[in-house]
Motif scaffolding. Structure first.
Motif, PDB file in Angstrom:
ATOM      1  N   GLY A 211       0.816  -1.215   0.000  1.00  0.00           N
ATOM      2  CA  GLY A 211       0.000   0.000   0.000  1.00  0.00           C
ATOM      3  C   GLY A 211       0.842   1.254   0.000  1.00  0.00           C
ATOM      4  O   GLY A 211       1.837   1.378  -0.716  1.00  0.00           O
ATOM      5  N   ASN A 212       0.456   2.228   0.843  1.00  0.00           N
ATOM      6  CA  ASN A 212       1.138   3.522   0.889  1.00  0.00           C
ATOM      7  C   ASN A 212       2.547   3.441   1.465  1.00  0.00           C
ATOM      8  O   ASN A 212       3.307   4.413   1.389  1.00  0.00           O
ATOM      9  CB  ASN A 212       0.316   4.526   1.706  1.00  0.00           C
ATOM     10  CG  ASN A 212      -0.961   4.926   1.000  1.00  0.00           C
ATOM     11  OD1 ASN A 212      -1.022   4.922  -0.238  1.00  0.00           O
ATOM     12  ND2 ASN A 212      -1.999   5.264   1.767  1.00  0.00           N
ATOM     13  N   ALA A 213       2.886   2.298   2.055  1.00  0.00           N
ATOM     14  CA  ALA A 213       4.233   2.153   2.614  1.00  0.00           C
ATOM     15  C   ALA A 213       5.283   1.866   1.539  1.00  0.00           C
ATOM     16  O   ALA A 213       6.480   1.907   1.813  1.00  0.00           O
ATOM     17  CB  ALA A 213       4.245   1.034   3.649  1.00  0.00           C
ATOM     18  N   VAL A 214       4.832   1.577   0.329  1.00  0.00           N
ATOM     19  CA  VAL A 214       5.755   1.245  -0.760  1.00  0.00           C
ATOM     20  C   VAL A 214       6.157   2.523  -1.494  1.00  0.00           C
ATOM     21  O   VAL A 214       5.289   3.245  -2.013  1.00  0.00           O
ATOM     22  CB  VAL A 214       5.106   0.264  -1.753  1.00  0.00           C
ATOM     23  CG1 VAL A 214       6.078  -0.066  -2.889  1.00  0.00           C
ATOM     24  CG2 VAL A 214       4.679  -1.003  -1.035  1.00  0.00           C
ATOM     25  N   PRO A 215       7.443   2.820  -1.572  1.00  0.00           N
ATOM     26  CA  PRO A 215       7.885   4.020  -2.308  1.00  0.00           C
ATOM     27  C   PRO A 215       7.787   3.794  -3.811  1.00  0.00           C
ATOM     28  O   PRO A 215       8.301   2.816  -4.338  1.00  0.00           O
ATOM     29  CB  PRO A 215       9.339   4.179  -1.861  1.00  0.00           C
ATOM     30  CG  PRO A 215       9.785   2.803  -1.501  1.00  0.00           C
ATOM     31  CD  PRO A 215       8.575   2.091  -0.965  1.00  0.00           C
ATOM     32  N   MET A 235      12.966   3.703   2.890  1.00  0.00           N
ATOM     33  CA  MET A 235      13.502   2.420   2.425  1.00  0.00           C
ATOM     34  C   MET A 235      14.790   2.570   1.626  1.00  0.00           C
ATOM     35  O   MET A 235      15.305   1.610   1.064  1.00  0.00           O
ATOM     36  CB  MET A 235      12.465   1.674   1.587  1.00  0.00           C
ATOM     37  CG  MET A 235      11.310   1.115   2.395  1.00  0.00           C
ATOM     38  SD  MET A 235      10.395  -0.176   1.487  1.00  0.00           S
ATOM     39  CE  MET A 235      11.598  -1.501   1.446  1.00  0.00           C
ATOM     40  N   ALA A 236      15.294   3.808   1.538  1.00  0.00           N
ATOM     41  CA  ALA A 236      16.533   4.092   0.808  1.00  0.00           C
ATOM     42  C   ALA A 236      16.430   3.753  -0.671  1.00  0.00           C
ATOM     43  O   ALA A 236      17.430   3.461  -1.322  1.00  0.00           O
ATOM     44  CB  ALA A 236      17.717   3.361   1.438  1.00  0.00           C
ATOM     45  N   MET A 237      15.205   3.781  -1.199  1.00  0.00           N
ATOM     46  CA  MET A 237      14.992   3.529  -2.620  1.00  0.00           C
ATOM     47  C   MET A 237      13.570   3.916  -2.982  1.00  0.00           C
ATOM     48  O   MET A 237      12.714   4.138  -2.116  1.00  0.00           O
ATOM     49  CB  MET A 237      15.185   2.057  -2.949  1.00  0.00           C
ATOM     50  CG  MET A 237      14.112   1.167  -2.353  1.00  0.00           C
ATOM     51  SD  MET A 237      13.807  -0.309  -3.319  1.00  0.00           S
ATOM     52  CE  MET A 237      12.482  -1.058  -2.373  1.00  0.00           C
ATOM     53  N   THR A 238      13.320   3.968  -4.282  1.00  0.00           N
ATOM     54  CA  THR A 238      11.956   4.088  -4.757  1.00  0.00           C
ATOM     55  C   THR A 238      11.795   3.284  -6.031  1.00  0.00           C
ATOM     56  O   THR A 238      12.719   3.180  -6.844  1.00  0.00           O
ATOM     57  CB  THR A 238      11.547   5.547  -5.029  1.00  0.00           C
ATOM     58  OG1 THR A 238      10.162   5.586  -5.421  1.00  0.00           O
ATOM     59  CG2 THR A 238      12.387   6.182  -6.139  1.00  0.00           C
ATOM     60  N   ALA A 239      10.625   2.696  -6.191  1.00  0.00           N
ATOM     61  CA  ALA A 239      10.294   2.012  -7.434  1.00  0.00           C
ATOM     62  C   ALA A 239       9.861   3.048  -8.463  1.00  0.00           C
ATOM     63  O   ALA A 239       9.341   4.111  -8.110  1.00  0.00           O
ATOM     64  CB  ALA A 239       9.173   1.009  -7.200  1.00  0.00           C
ATOM     65  N   VAL A 240      10.070   2.734  -9.710  1.00  0.00           N
ATOM     66  CA  VAL A 240       9.591   3.566 -10.803  1.00  0.00           C
ATOM     67  C   VAL A 240       8.595   2.730 -11.605  1.00  0.00           C
ATOM     68  O   VAL A 240       8.941   1.622 -12.044  1.00  0.00           O
ATOM     69  CB  VAL A 240      10.744   4.044 -11.697  1.00  0.00           C
ATOM     70  CG1 VAL A 240      10.219   5.016 -12.769  1.00  0.00           C
ATOM     71  CG2 VAL A 240      11.833   4.721 -10.865  1.00  0.00           C
ATOM     72  N   VAL A 241       7.363   3.239 -11.759  1.00  0.00           N
ATOM     73  CA  VAL A 241       6.303   2.445 -12.382  1.00  0.00           C
ATOM     74  C   VAL A 241       5.683   3.197 -13.555  1.00  0.00           C
ATOM     75  O   VAL A 241       5.770   4.425 -13.652  1.00  0.00           O
ATOM     76  CB  VAL A 241       5.204   2.091 -11.356  1.00  0.00           C
ATOM     77  CG1 VAL A 241       5.762   1.228 -10.237  1.00  0.00           C
ATOM     78  CG2 VAL A 241       4.568   3.367 -10.794  1.00  0.00           C
TER      79      VAL A 241
END
Length: 327
Positions: A211-215, A235-241
């Motif tokens: 949910g909202n906890a995922v960068p 999380m020291a990162m982010t996903a790009v979608v």
């Protein structure tokens, strides 16, 4: 009475005790024969449950053996022989196997219930220190756990004899679990609270952030905004979608440090220009321990979780796995 403590004597007696008990256990190996094989077959062929019984120190050994059998694929429980004589014998059925522990083989409480057990049709395995005893003779299979002497200096307190009986019970349990093909996953299912259970039964979906906890950011997001997302989610990162939430890349703190080593101003650059396009991922239905293996092999501390169509469904940090005691 106040004991006269002597350190040297205490150490000598301790070493002698360990040696006597080690010798007693080692001697059992040479006695294993067709009776042991019969005991294994009786246990394997039991369509009911294995009922273990014994009194005094033998009862303590019996409880442990019952627990070992139960945790390794053989339904088993302990019944006290005195209680069995007063109603608990109703727990035993013709489909069961009774394992009776008695060093002398003449324990009155056990001998009083054996005829009834035999009449019911249950099988009897006896573990005694006397092959000529009544209990040994009545058994369908007898396991000789006799010892030359007890480790006790008075040769009275059950010490070597209980160790030998326990070892014999363990030998039976190990032979049975091997014949059943009992493996690590089976063990984990009967030990869900243990370390192995957590490793083999915990799935990524059980510990991942969702949910909202995922960068996550879109490909067009400026780097400066992407850094804000990384900071917010911790999380020291982010996903790009993409617009359908399919994963197309990842940007990490490590990537940022490498950018800062250059002289360019990257703040307004779209994240798609500086992201990694082939991030390491894991599925939600995979075991958490598999995610650990990927992290360790690639020296990373976080992973993205995607479904079969590459939709982003979660994120996993090494700290999540540590908190769940997977590692």
């Amino acid at each position: 009475m106040i004991a006269n403590f002597n350190a040297d004597r205490a150490l000598r007696l301790a070493r002698e005790t360990l040696q006597i008990e080690a010798d007693a256990v080692a001697a059992l190996a040479g006695r294993l024969d067709d009776e042991f094989v019969q005991a294994v077959q009786l246990t394997l062929n039991c369509s009911g449950r294995v009922v273990v019984s014994g009194i005094g120190k033998s009862g303590h050994i019996g409880r442990k053996v019952a627990a070992t059998l139960a945790s390794t694929g053989t339904p088993a429980f302990f019944v006290h022989p005195a209680e069995a004589s007063h109603g608990d014998l109703g727990m035993v059925t013709r489909d069961d196997v009774l394992i009776a522990f008695s060093n002398s083989g003449e324990t009155a409480e056990l001998l009083s219930i054996v005829p009834i057990v035999k009449r019911i049709g249950a099988k009897l395995i006896s573990v005694t220190g006397n092959p000529a005893s009544t209990l040994a003779k009545l058994a369908d299979a007898h396991l000789n756990a006799g010892v030359e002497k007890e480790a006790c200096t008075l040769n009275l307190a059950p010490t070597a004899s209980t160790t030998a009986a326990l070892a014999m019970g363990d030998a039976l349990a190990v032979a049975v679990l091997d014949a059943r093909g009992f493996g690590e996953e089976d063990f984990a299912r009967s030990h869900p609270g243990g370390a192995l259970g957590r490793k083999l039964l915990t799935h990524v979906r059980d510990v991942m952030r969702s949910g909202n906890a995922v960068p996550k950011v879109r490909a067009s997001t400026p780097l400066a905004q992407a850094l804000m997302e990384i900071t917010r989610k911790g999380m020291a990162m982010t996903a790009v979608v993409d617009p359908d939430d399919r994963l197309i890349g990842v940007f990490t703190d490590g990537d940022l440090r490498r950018l800062l080593e250059t002289s360019h101003d990257w703040k307004t650059v779209p994240i798609s220009e500086v992201m990694h396009r082939t991030p390491h991922t894991v599925g939600p239905d995979q075991l958490a321990v598999e995610a650990v293996q990927v992290m360790e092999a690639n020296r990373i501390n976080q992973m993205l979780v995607v479904d079969a169509e590459q939709h982003l469904v979660g994120a996993l940090h090494i700290h999540d796995l540590t908190r769940a005691k997977v590692i």
